[in-house]
Design a protein around this motif. Structure first.
Motif, mmCIF file in Angstrom:
data_model
loop_
_atom_site.group_PDB
_atom_site.id
_atom_site.type_symbol
_atom_site.label_atom_id
_atom_site.label_comp_id
_atom_site.label_asym_id
_atom_site.label_seq_id
_atom_site.Cartn_x
_atom_site.Cartn_y
_atom_site.Cartn_z
ATOM 1 N N ARG A 44 0.761 -1.095 -0.118
ATOM 2 C CA ARG A 44 -0.077 0.074 0.091
ATOM 3 C C ARG A 44 0.842 1.221 0.239
ATOM 4 N NH1 ARG A 44 -3.907 1.512 3.896
ATOM 5 N NH2 ARG A 44 -3.496 3.535 3.227
ATOM 6 N N ALA A 45 0.241 2.598 -0.552
ATOM 7 C CA ALA A 45 0.728 3.700 -0.558
ATOM 8 C C ALA A 45 0.976 3.867 1.054
ATOM 9 C CB ALA A 45 -0.108 4.736 -1.051
ATOM 10 N N GLY A 46 1.850 4.620 1.441
ATOM 11 C CA GLY A 46 2.079 4.969 2.645
ATOM 12 C C GLY A 46 3.331 4.097 3.522
ATOM 13 N N VAL A 47 3.424 2.933 2.863
ATOM 14 C CA VAL A 47 4.705 2.105 3.300
ATOM 15 C C VAL A 47 5.661 2.190 2.099
ATOM 16 C CG1 VAL A 47 5.428 -0.418 4.042
ATOM 17 C CG2 VAL A 47 2.962 0.801 4.646
ATOM 18 N N ALA A 48 6.838 2.927 2.554
ATOM 19 C CA ALA A 48 7.839 2.883 1.592
ATOM 20 C C ALA A 48 8.647 1.584 1.628
ATOM 21 C CB ALA A 48 8.740 4.300 1.865
ATOM 22 N N LEU A 49 8.879 1.104 2.834
ATOM 23 C CA LEU A 49 9.855 0.165 3.018
ATOM 24 C C LEU A 49 9.212 -0.785 3.856
ATOM 25 C CD1 LEU A 49 12.345 -1.396 2.463
ATOM 26 C CD2 LEU A 49 13.501 -0.381 4.074
ATOM 27 N N GLY A 50 8.939 -2.191 3.684
ATOM 28 C CA GLY A 50 8.206 -3.124 4.606
ATOM 29 C C GLY A 50 9.575 -4.047 5.442
ATOM 30 N N ASN A 51 9.224 -5.336 5.926
ATOM 31 C CA ASN A 51 10.158 -5.945 6.357
ATOM 32 C C ASN A 51 11.326 -6.457 5.895
ATOM 33 O OD1 ASN A 51 9.009 -8.217 5.488
ATOM 34 N ND2 ASN A 51 8.581 -8.997 7.402
ATOM 35 N N GLY A 52 12.298 -6.913 6.849
ATOM 36 C CA GLY A 52 13.486 -7.378 6.040
ATOM 37 C C GLY A 52 14.932 -6.364 6.292
ATOM 38 N N ASP A 53 14.773 -5.123 6.582
ATOM 39 C CA ASP A 53 15.584 -4.368 6.755
ATOM 40 C C ASP A 53 15.643 -4.036 8.205
ATOM 41 O OD1 ASP A 53 17.862 -2.489 6.570
ATOM 42 O OD2 ASP A 53 17.565 -2.426 4.238
ATOM 43 N N ASP A 54 16.597 -3.079 8.633
ATOM 44 C CA ASP A 54 16.638 -2.833 9.961
ATOM 45 C C ASP A 54 15.296 -1.808 10.733
ATOM 46 O OD1 ASP A 54 19.274 -4.031 11.013
ATOM 47 O OD2 ASP A 54 20.039 -2.391 9.686
ATOM 48 N N CYS A 55 14.726 -1.325 9.807
ATOM 49 C CA CYS A 55 13.537 -0.393 10.030
ATOM 50 C C CYS A 55 12.762 -0.544 8.796
ATOM 51 C CB CYS A 55 13.779 1.240 10.065
ATOM 52 S SG CYS A 55 14.820 1.502 11.769
ATOM 53 N N ALA A 56 11.338 -0.429 9.184
ATOM 54 C CA ALA A 56 10.632 -0.107 7.973
ATOM 55 C C ALA A 56 10.400 1.319 7.714
ATOM 56 C CB ALA A 56 9.143 -0.891 8.253
ATOM 57 N N LEU A 57 9.867 1.772 6.696
ATOM 58 C CA LEU A 57 9.873 3.083 6.464
ATOM 59 C C LEU A 57 8.188 3.402 6.204
ATOM 60 C CD1 LEU A 57 13.024 3.872 4.335
ATOM 61 C CD2 LEU A 57 12.633 4.292 6.702
ATOM 62 N N LEU A 58 7.664 4.540 6.840
ATOM 63 C CA LEU A 58 6.184 4.875 6.629
ATOM 64 C C LEU A 58 6.098 6.140 6.106
ATOM 65 C CD1 LEU A 58 4.478 3.319 9.948
ATOM 66 C CD2 LEU A 58 5.039 2.292 7.612
ATOM 67 N N GLY A 145 8.883 -6.750 12.741
ATOM 68 C CA GLY A 145 8.789 -7.211 14.306
ATOM 69 C C GLY A 145 9.914 -7.762 14.743
ATOM 70 N N ASP A 146 9.720 -8.593 15.857
ATOM 71 C CA ASP A 146 10.776 -9.480 16.418
ATOM 72 C C ASP A 146 10.275 -10.842 16.792
ATOM 73 O OD1 ASP A 146 13.360 -9.587 17.307
ATOM 74 O OD2 ASP A 146 12.946 -8.809 19.201
ATOM 75 N N THR A 147 11.129 -11.839 16.788
ATOM 76 C CA THR A 147 10.655 -13.169 16.801
ATOM 77 C C THR A 147 11.692 -13.913 17.745
ATOM 78 O OG1 THR A 147 9.822 -13.158 14.588
ATOM 79 C CG2 THR A 147 10.251 -15.322 15.912
ATOM 80 N N THR A 148 11.241 -14.200 19.265
ATOM 81 C CA THR A 148 12.110 -14.893 20.127
ATOM 82 C C THR A 148 11.408 -16.141 20.595
ATOM 83 O OG1 THR A 148 13.097 -14.357 22.008
ATOM 84 C CG2 THR A 148 11.278 -13.068 21.657
ATOM 85 N N ALA A 149 12.099 -16.761 21.488
ATOM 86 C CA ALA A 149 11.660 -17.886 22.118
ATOM 87 C C ALA A 149 11.199 -17.477 23.504
ATOM 88 C CB ALA A 149 12.604 -19.265 22.486
ATOM 89 N N GLY A 150 10.040 -18.229 24.240
ATOM 90 C CA GLY A 150 9.881 -17.580 25.361
ATOM 91 C C GLY A 150 8.377 -18.032 25.579
ATOM 92 N N PRO A 151 7.604 -17.660 26.779
ATOM 93 C CA PRO A 151 6.163 -17.887 27.028
ATOM 94 C C PRO A 151 5.406 -17.187 25.996
ATOM 95 C CG PRO A 151 7.446 -17.268 28.996
ATOM 96 C CD PRO A 151 8.455 -16.864 27.847
ATOM 97 N N LEU A 152 4.509 -17.963 25.384
ATOM 98 C CA LEU A 152 3.670 -17.198 24.313
ATOM 99 C C LEU A 152 3.212 -16.008 24.649
ATOM 100 C CD1 LEU A 152 2.500 -17.768 21.655
ATOM 101 C CD2 LEU A 152 0.628 -18.825 22.683
ATOM 102 N N ASN A 153 3.452 -15.183 23.922
ATOM 103 C CA ASN A 153 3.294 -13.634 24.040
ATOM 104 C C ASN A 153 3.197 -13.090 22.805
ATOM 105 O OD1 ASN A 153 3.252 -11.027 24.845
ATOM 106 N ND2 ASN A 153 5.036 -11.314 26.600
ATOM 107 N N LEU A 154 2.180 -12.163 22.275
ATOM 108 C CA LEU A 154 1.980 -11.669 21.148
ATOM 109 C C LEU A 154 1.893 -10.114 21.099
ATOM 110 C CD1 LEU A 154 -0.860 -13.876 20.142
ATOM 111 C CD2 LEU A 154 1.375 -14.158 19.322
ATOM 112 N N CYS A 155 2.543 -9.385 20.560
ATOM 113 C CA CYS A 155 2.401 -7.758 20.717
ATOM 114 C C CYS A 155 2.451 -7.128 19.244
ATOM 115 C CB CYS A 155 3.672 -7.295 21.469
ATOM 116 S SG CYS A 155 3.449 -5.571 21.884
ATOM 117 N N VAL A 156 1.387 -6.655 19.071
ATOM 118 C CA VAL A 156 1.219 -5.883 17.666
ATOM 119 C C VAL A 156 1.340 -4.327 18.012
ATOM 120 C CG1 VAL A 156 -0.261 -5.376 15.911
ATOM 121 C CG2 VAL A 156 -0.180 -7.857 16.677
ATOM 122 N N THR A 157 1.915 -3.614 17.112
ATOM 123 C CA THR A 157 1.895 -2.182 17.187
ATOM 124 C C THR A 157 1.133 -1.816 15.710
ATOM 125 O OG1 THR A 157 3.816 -1.963 18.557
ATOM 126 C CG2 THR A 157 3.431 -0.188 17.157
#
Ligand code: ADP
Ligand code: MG
Length: 345
Positions: A44-58, A145-157
């Protein structure tokens, strides 16, 4: 990824990485699982760069403010381990979109921080399916996002955009405004009581309230349509009385609420009066919009509801005197023993 362990010093054996232990699982590592389940090219317009780099660009459109909100779901506290992964994926995003809706913002993108005890491809496939189905309905991209081992926990921004100065806030309610709520209240709480075994619900009744609990529909289109119409808004996530209290305190006003007018499903309406009251007034997990608007904008509210594709009900009025006054069908005041959910109370 961040870990709590200290990285080996450059001179330590294994620092070249070849014999380092796999991060997530022997079969599917962290980056492979991100690639397989969560990497999608932004569209979509408004997202200049998605995941895969160090930051996304909006890149919000000119004249827009960026609206940002985060909500975390913790197993055992926000969801039961029995929930289907598709529904969990849906809900993790839905509760966040509900916050954008309450501000009247248009969703743009979201990030996902995920902790899980092990890599379970069946869980991940279902979770991603539910997550992306809702994302597609709203035309938004997962940008990191970020992906890690640990107790099941989901955080969306979530990130959204709203014309500068026109976000719906909690602070704008004025004496004389009408008080409105979208959809119906209380079904998610009734489902929770069903799970707890404190009420017995027939098969299809239980399924319908369980859907309300596990698959809330964020009122994004309604929130956007209420820009310039509503004077204040909040989404009902912690129980009606508590969330109404947030508007009242921020706005420096009070409210009179007609209990009989409060919208409830046919399933809830069949329950004992006392349980209905508990579910409607202090249920939680409703994700409906609670908002105020000047009485002169009554018809504009109804038009916004049509544009938003959801029913709205006028349930009371804002008054100058502080506090919540709940009255029954005869106008008699009910004692107020309900309050919002507080994780630490
Ligand atoms: P860094 O260590 O630089 O923060 P990561 O190794 O955590 O990067 O993540 C690599 C890339 O994958 C980043 O672009 C990140 O935003 C993305 N990513 C990580 N986890 C997820 C996820 N659960 N969903 C979507 N993107 C993710
Ligand atoms: Mg990271």
């Amino acid at each position: 990824m961040t870990t709590a362990t200290t990285p080996p010093s450059p001179a330590a054996p294994g620092c070249a990485g070849a014999d380092a232990p796999p991060e997530a699982s022997a079969t599917l590592g962290e980056f492979a699982l991100i690639e397989r389940f969560f990497a999608r090219a932004p569209r979509r317009a408004g997202v200049a760069l998605g995941n895969g780099d160090d930051c996304a660009l909006l890149a919000p459109a000119a004249g827009m403010q960026l609206a940002v909100s985060t909500d975390m779901l913790v197993e055992g506290r926000h969801f039961l381990s029995s929930v289907r992964p598709e529904r969990l994926g849906h809900k993790a995003l839905a509760v966040n979109l509900s916050d954008l809706a309450a501000c009247g913002a248009e969703p743009l993108a979201f990030t996902l921080a995920l902790a899980m005890p092990r890599v379970d491809p069946v869980f991940l496939a279902g979770f991603a399916e539910g997550l992306f189905a809702l994302a597609e309905r709203h035309g938004i991209d997962l940008v990191g996002g970020d992906t890690t081992a640990g107790p099941l926990n989901l955080c969306v921004t979530v990130f959204g955009q709203v014309p500068a100065g026109s976000a719906l806030l909690r602070s704008g309610a004025r004496a004389g405004d009408e008080l409105w709520v979208s959809g119906t209240l209380g079904d998610a709480r009734l489902a929770l009581e069903g799970f707890r075994g404190s009420v017995t619900l027939a098969g299809e009744d239980f399924e319908s309230v369980r859907r309300a609990m596990e698959c809330p529909q964020p009122r994004v289109a309604l929130g956007m349509a209420l820009r310039g119409v509503a004077s204040a808004a909040i989404d009902v996530s912690d129980g009606f009385v508590g969330d109404l209290g947030h508007i009242l305190r921020r706005s420096g006003v009070g409210a009179r609420v007609e209990l009989a007018a409060m919208p409830r499903s046919v399933v809830l309406a069949r329950q004992p009066q006392r349980l209905q009251q508990e579910c409607v007034l202090a249920g939680g997990d409703d994700y409906e919009l609670l908002f105020t608007a000047p009485a002169a904008r009554h018809d504009a509210v109804l038009a916004a509801a049509r544009a938003g594709g959801v029913g709205v009900t006028r349930i009371g009025r804002i008054e100058a005197e502080a506090g919540v006054r709940i009255v029954d069908a005869q106008g008699a005041a009910l004692p107020l023993r309900w309050h919002g959910y507080d994780h630490f109370a």
